[in-house]
Design a protein around this motif. Structure first.
Motif, PDB file in Angstrom:
ATOM      1  N   GLU A 180      -0.127  13.055  10.983  1.00  0.00           N
ATOM      2  CA  GLU A 180       1.329  12.940  10.974  1.00  0.00           C
ATOM      3  C   GLU A 180       1.977  13.801  12.061  1.00  0.00           C
ATOM      4  N   THR A 210      -1.491   6.870   5.612  1.00  0.00           N
ATOM      5  CA  THR A 210      -2.014   7.965   6.432  1.00  0.00           C
ATOM      6  C   THR A 210      -3.216   8.620   5.776  1.00  0.00           C
ATOM      7  N   GLN A 211      -3.167   8.825   4.466  1.00  0.00           N
ATOM      8  CA  GLN A 211      -4.305   9.401   3.756  1.00  0.00           C
ATOM      9  C   GLN A 211      -5.520   8.489   3.813  1.00  0.00           C
ATOM     10  N   THR A 246      -4.678  14.450   7.073  1.00  0.00           N
ATOM     11  CA  THR A 246      -3.442  13.672   6.917  1.00  0.00           C
ATOM     12  C   THR A 246      -2.291  14.369   7.616  1.00  0.00           C
ATOM     13  N   GLU A 291       0.783  -1.230   0.000  1.00  0.00           N
ATOM     14  CA  GLU A 291       0.000   0.000   0.000  1.00  0.00           C
ATOM     15  C   GLU A 291       0.817   1.284   0.000  1.00  0.00           C
ATOM     16  N   ASP A 292       2.031   1.245   0.607  1.00  0.00           N
ATOM     17  CA  ASP A 292       2.736   2.515   0.832  1.00  0.00           C
ATOM     18  C   ASP A 292       4.180   2.227   1.215  1.00  0.00           C
ATOM     19  N   SER A 333      -2.635   7.194  -2.866  1.00  0.00           N
ATOM     20  CA  SER A 333      -2.866   7.515  -1.463  1.00  0.00           C
ATOM     21  C   SER A 333      -1.940   6.728  -0.547  1.00  0.00           C
ATOM     22  N   THR A 334      -1.430   7.391   0.464  1.00  0.00           N
ATOM     23  CA  THR A 334      -0.596   6.743   1.469  1.00  0.00           C
ATOM     24  C   THR A 334      -1.487   6.074   2.518  1.00  0.00           C
ATOM     25  N   LYS A 391       4.329   7.350  13.755  1.00  0.00           N
ATOM     26  CA  LYS A 391       4.048   6.439  12.644  1.00  0.00           C
ATOM     27  C   LYS A 391       3.517   5.091  13.133  1.00  0.00           C
ATOM     28  N   PHE A 448       6.189   4.611   3.603  1.00  0.00           N
ATOM     29  CA  PHE A 448       5.409   5.022   4.781  1.00  0.00           C
ATOM     30  C   PHE A 448       6.244   5.683   5.864  1.00  0.00           C
ATOM     31  N   HIS A 459       7.837   9.456   4.450  1.00  0.00           N
ATOM     32  CA  HIS A 459       7.119  10.640   3.960  1.00  0.00           C
ATOM     33  C   HIS A 459       6.374  11.338   5.093  1.00  0.00           C
ATOM     34  N   ASP A 485       2.755  11.114  -0.393  1.00  0.00           N
ATOM     35  CA  ASP A 485       3.876  10.677  -1.226  1.00  0.00           C
ATOM     36  C   ASP A 485       3.670  11.258  -2.628  1.00  0.00           C
TER      37      ASP A 485
END
Length: 235
Positions: A151, A122-123, A147, A75-76, A119-120, A156, A79, A82, A86
């Motif tokens: 952060e 987090t998003q 987002t 997915e990212d 999309s990350t 994280k 992670f 960023h 991203d």
């Protein structure tokens, strides 16, 4: 003119109050596990006549590192580095989508390409936690603000913990523990690398893959994620 200015002032005040509400909710998540997300409540309403709900919160340490690595790889993959967005992934997604559309247009009777996002994690969490499923510029802008708040206010590891405990893995199946028990009859802490990779691959379309467990795409993508997991960096 004064009534218009007063109305604009009230609108701005309401928007500021909404942002403060969101920020306070996110700040509270540093120590309080969210009981549900906006997306889950929407799904519960949709499934209200046939509600079969599976979800059990488990702390970060009781989720297999294999699953953490698999989800990050799928997915990212940036992670941990960023700041929530991203930009390189977004640019690559735009390029892939444009190329797919060009190829579809060039072929007669071609199916519309599947649009991919950048999309990350987090998003995705920001969207699922607090927002509706609408696809508008206003909602996307709000997602961006949330987002950044996630952060800034949460580490994280906590972001990943909340994500893994709330993300959808099938109709009425939410979180790593429920997914592990639904598909493999074991806890999230016991997942093997291949099982974790398969679960991670389901995430973009869990309901579709739930109905097609023998999908050739699912099997092939699982092998790809397995090969990438060793390079995935954990928070």
């Amino acid at each position: 003119m004064k009534p218009l200015l007063r109305w604009l002032g009230l609108v701005l005040l309401a928007l500021a109050a909404l942002q403060l509400f969101f920020v306070l909710r996110i700040a509270a998540m540093a120590v309080i596990d969210p009981q549900s997300t906006a997306f889950q409540r929407s799904e519960a309403w949709a499934l209200r006549h046939d509600l079969r709900w599976r979800q059990e919160w488990v702390p970060y340490g009781r989720i297999s590192d294999h699953l953490k690595r698999a989800v990050i790889a799928s997915e990212d993959d940036g992670f941990v580095n960023h700041d929530g967005v991203d930009w390189n992934a977004i640019e690559r997604a735009w390029e892939r989508n444009a190329k797919a559309e060009e190829q579809a247009t060039a072929r007669a009777n071609a199916r519309a390409p599947r649009i991919r996002g950048g999309s990350t994690i987090t998003q995705q969490l920001a969207k699922n936690l607090l927002l509706s499923g609408e696809r508008t510029f206003v909602r996307k802008g709000q997602e961006f603000v949330l987002t950044l708040a996630l952060e800034q206010l949460l580490p994280k590891q906590r972001i990943l913990e909340i994500y893994l405990n709330n993300v959808e893995w099938g109709a009425g199946v939410f979180g790593a523990e429920a997914a592990a028990r639904r598909y493999y009859g074991k806890s999230a802490s016991q997942l093997s690398a291949s099982e974790a990779a398969r679960l991670a691959v389901m995430l973009p379309a869990p309901k579709r893959f739930e109905k097609a467990p023998g999908s050739a795409y699912l099997a092939g993508r699982t092998r790809t994620i397995l090969a990438r997991m060793g390079r995935a960096e954990l928070p």
